[in-house]
Design an enzyme around this catalytic site. Structure first.
Site, short mmCIF file in Angstrom:
data_model
loop_
_atom_site.label_atom_id
_atom_site.label_comp_id
_atom_site.label_asym_id
_atom_site.label_seq_id
_atom_site.Cartn_x
_atom_site.Cartn_y
_atom_site.Cartn_z
N CYS A 84 28.44 22.17 32.44
CA CYS A 84 27.52 21.05 32.85
C CYS A 84 28.17 20.32 34.00
O CYS A 84 27.66 19.44 34.65
CB CYS A 84 27.76 19.92 31.64
SG CYS A 84 26.98 20.63 30.18
N HIS A 335 19.55 15.26 31.22
CA HIS A 335 20.74 16.19 31.58
C HIS A 335 20.13 17.59 31.80
O HIS A 335 20.45 18.55 30.83
CB HIS A 335 21.70 16.18 30.33
CG HIS A 335 23.13 16.78 30.71
ND1 HIS A 335 23.59 17.25 32.05
CD2 HIS A 335 23.87 17.44 29.58
CE1 HIS A 335 24.62 17.85 31.87
NE2 HIS A 335 24.93 18.24 30.32
N1 COA Z 1 17.73 10.59 22.87
C1 COA Z 1 16.73 9.65 22.68
N2 COA Z 1 15.38 10.09 22.15
C2 COA Z 1 15.46 11.46 21.86
C3 COA Z 1 16.30 12.42 22.29
C4 COA Z 1 17.60 11.86 22.65
N3 COA Z 1 18.79 12.76 22.88
N4 COA Z 1 16.07 13.86 21.98
C5 COA Z 1 14.67 13.56 21.53
N5 COA Z 1 14.31 12.43 21.52
C6 COA Z 1 13.13 11.69 20.85
C7 COA Z 1 12.04 12.45 21.88
O1 COA Z 1 11.49 11.85 22.79
C8 COA Z 1 11.02 12.58 20.42
O2 COA Z 1 10.60 11.11 20.53
P1 COA Z 1 8.71 10.91 20.04
O3 COA Z 1 8.75 11.31 18.71
O4 COA Z 1 8.57 9.31 20.03
O5 COA Z 1 8.01 11.81 20.96
C9 COA Z 1 11.89 12.63 19.26
O6 COA Z 1 13.27 12.17 19.65
C10 COA Z 1 11.83 13.98 18.63
O7 COA Z 1 12.28 14.75 19.72
P2 COA Z 1 12.36 16.22 19.56
O8 COA Z 1 12.46 17.05 20.83
O9 COA Z 1 11.83 17.01 18.51
O10 COA Z 1 14.20 16.43 19.25
P3 COA Z 1 15.05 17.43 18.71
O11 COA Z 1 15.26 17.15 17.19
O12 COA Z 1 14.46 18.63 19.20
O13 COA Z 1 16.31 17.16 19.55
C11 COA Z 1 18.46 16.29 19.81
C12 COA Z 1 17.11 16.14 19.55
C13 COA Z 1 19.23 15.15 19.71
C14 COA Z 1 19.03 17.47 18.69
C15 COA Z 1 18.76 16.94 20.99
O14 COA Z 1 18.05 16.22 22.19
C16 COA Z 1 20.15 17.70 21.53
O15 COA Z 1 20.63 18.52 20.88
N6 COA Z 1 20.50 16.89 22.27
C17 COA Z 1 21.80 17.24 22.89
C18 COA Z 1 21.97 18.42 24.25
C19 COA Z 1 23.14 18.73 24.40
O16 COA Z 1 23.99 19.42 23.52
N7 COA Z 1 23.33 18.78 25.97
C20 COA Z 1 24.79 19.54 26.25
C21 COA Z 1 25.94 18.38 26.23
S1 COA Z 1 27.38 19.02 26.56
#
Ligand code: COA
Length: 387
Positions: A84, A335
């Site tokens: 990152c 990100h």
């Molecule tokens: N914050 C806020 N809303 C989020 C979100 C987040 N991080 N991720 C997804 N959403 C919302 C989407 O917009 C969607 O909204 P909607 O239903 O109104 O359209 C809903 O939540 C479901 O989205 P979806 O893409 O199906 O979520 P997901 O379950 O596949 O993924 C997380 C959600 C949190 C698991 C994923 O974003 C994640 O793993 N984030 C961390 C990424 C990471 O690890 N990065 C590296 C950092 S070191």
């Protein structure tokens, strides 16, 4: 003494993009070049960040593809990969290159696509991201990045009494800031109640504690101090610190202290000849809400153990005395891994030029903190209004 200056800054909206990576990068690059008032033929080099596209999109050797796309083929292109912290490391190396006289004008930036537009869904992309964790000691346990930062945050909660409400207050702030940023992935606000009612991703993190998977690109033009005044709006780079820490996280004695960030911040402040208290705002690596609290302490914006209190009391909000992540941060702005580091530099540049619109701060000095892997790499940069 300035080490270098940023004279142009550009980025795409972060969110979902379906265009090829070189086109996505090109949009940010042309934005930065236009802002600097130069063309691709004025560049001496491209320092380029991309972390995951080989695994995510079977698309490697992207540097020359991006240089060709923007009409800058034949210049030297250097590619950086530091999870990152990828494009922050490209930025650091570009500053050193212009300071040392190797180049005068360097385009620095990064690009990444992480959404299902890559053909990879959340579980697959989570596995790809986890390649940045320790191959022998972390990956076999099934540890992925929400889990890595959950462990660090749990330790912080244990040591300092940080609460889930304090974590949630970081998400609330960053979504409020992101709403003022038309290039942010998310444009909607949230509340502490909504965060605390969300589904658990990795205890103590719920959905709204996590940054999203995003696509996007960012770029800045870095020039030597000698020629900075020939550009319209230079912003000085006065310090760039870079440090690594022990990995895997199980070998760190105080994992929640994020030692690499402390070392990088100390280097950057020393180079700039300032103390943390002299900085007016910071963009920090809030991949998860707990990460922002640990970062705020590591860069000296809050005393150790008080990062959560500072967030909860509004001290890190736009109208607080220690503003953090006016852009919305990774949490709301998004990100796209390889683009995040230079996107922070874009925000610092715009804030210090007075071009940040509704989220404008009264600021002369800004700090960027970009972290990679299991808190193993950190780059901290200090930028100041040119005097
Ligand atoms: N914050 C806020 N809303 C989020 C979100 C987040 N991080 N991720 C997804 N959403 C919302 C989407 O917009 C969607 O909204 P909607 O239903 O109104 O359209 C809903 O939540 C479901 O989205 P979806 O893409 O199906 O979520 P997901 O379950 O596949 O993924 C997380 C959600 C949190 C698991 C994923 O974003 C994640 O793993 N984030 C961390 C990424 C990471 O690890 N990065 C590296 C950092 S070191």
């Amino acid at each position: 003494m300035p080490r270098a200056a940023v004279v142009g800054a550009g980025m795409t909206k972060f969110g979902v993009h379906d265009e090829p990576l070189q086109e996505l990068f090109g949009a940010a690059a042309f934005d930065a070049l236009d802002d600097a008032g130069i063309g691709p033929r004025d560049l001496d080099a491209l320092y380029f960040g991309n972390a995951m596209s080989g695994q995510a999109e079977n698309d490697t050797h992207l540097g020359p593809k991006c240089a060709s796309h923007i009409g800058a083929a034949r210049i030297p292109v250097q590619r950086f990969e530091d999870a990152c912290a990828t494009s922050a490391n490209a930025f650091k190396n570009a500053v050193e290159a212009v300071e040392g006289g190797t180049h005068d004008v360097v385009l620095v930036g990064g690009v990444e696509r992480c959404t299902p537009e890559t053909g990879k869904d959340t579980p697959e992309m989570t596995r790809i991201f986890a390649s940045a964790s320790h191959r022998q000691y972390e990956q076999p346990t099934g540890l992925t990045f929400p889990g890595v930062f959950a462990l660090l945050t749990k330790r912080h909660m244990h040591e300092h009494g940080t609460t889930e409400e304090q974590l949630a207050s970081v998400a609330v702030k960053n979504h409020a800031n992101g709403r003022l940023n038309d290039r942010a992935h998310f444009g909607k606000e949230t509340s502490v109640e909504e965060v605390l009612e969300g589904p658990v991703v990795a205890d103590p993190f719920r959905l709204m504690d996590c940054c999203p998977f995003s696509d996007g690109a960012s770029a800045v033009v870095v020039v030597s101090d000698d020629i900075a005044d020939s550009f319209e709006a230079p912003v000085d780079v006065t310090g760039v610190g870079h440090a690594t820490d022990i990995t895997p996280i199980g070998d760190k004695t105080t994992p929640h202290a994020t030692q690499a960030a402390r070392d990088a911040a100390n280097q950057a402040y020393e180079q700039a000849g300032i103390e943390a208290a002299d900085a007016d705002f910071a963009e920090v690596h809030d991949c998860f809400t707990g990460a922002e609290i640990m970062a705020s302490e590591a860069i000296g914006f809050a005393p150790d153990g008080e990062g959560g209190t500072y967030a909860e009391e509004g001290r890190t909000s736009l109208d607080g005395d220690r503003p953090i992540n006016p852009s919305g941060g990774l949490k709301a702005k998004g990100h796209p891994i390889g683009a995040t580091g230079t996107a922070q530099i874009v925000e610092l540049t715009e804030q210090l030029r007075g071009e940040a619109g509704d989220r404008q701060l009264d600021a002369d000095t800004g700090v960027a903190h970009n972290l990679g892997g299991d808190a193993a790499t950190t780059v901290v940069s200090v930028m100041e209004v040119r005097s």
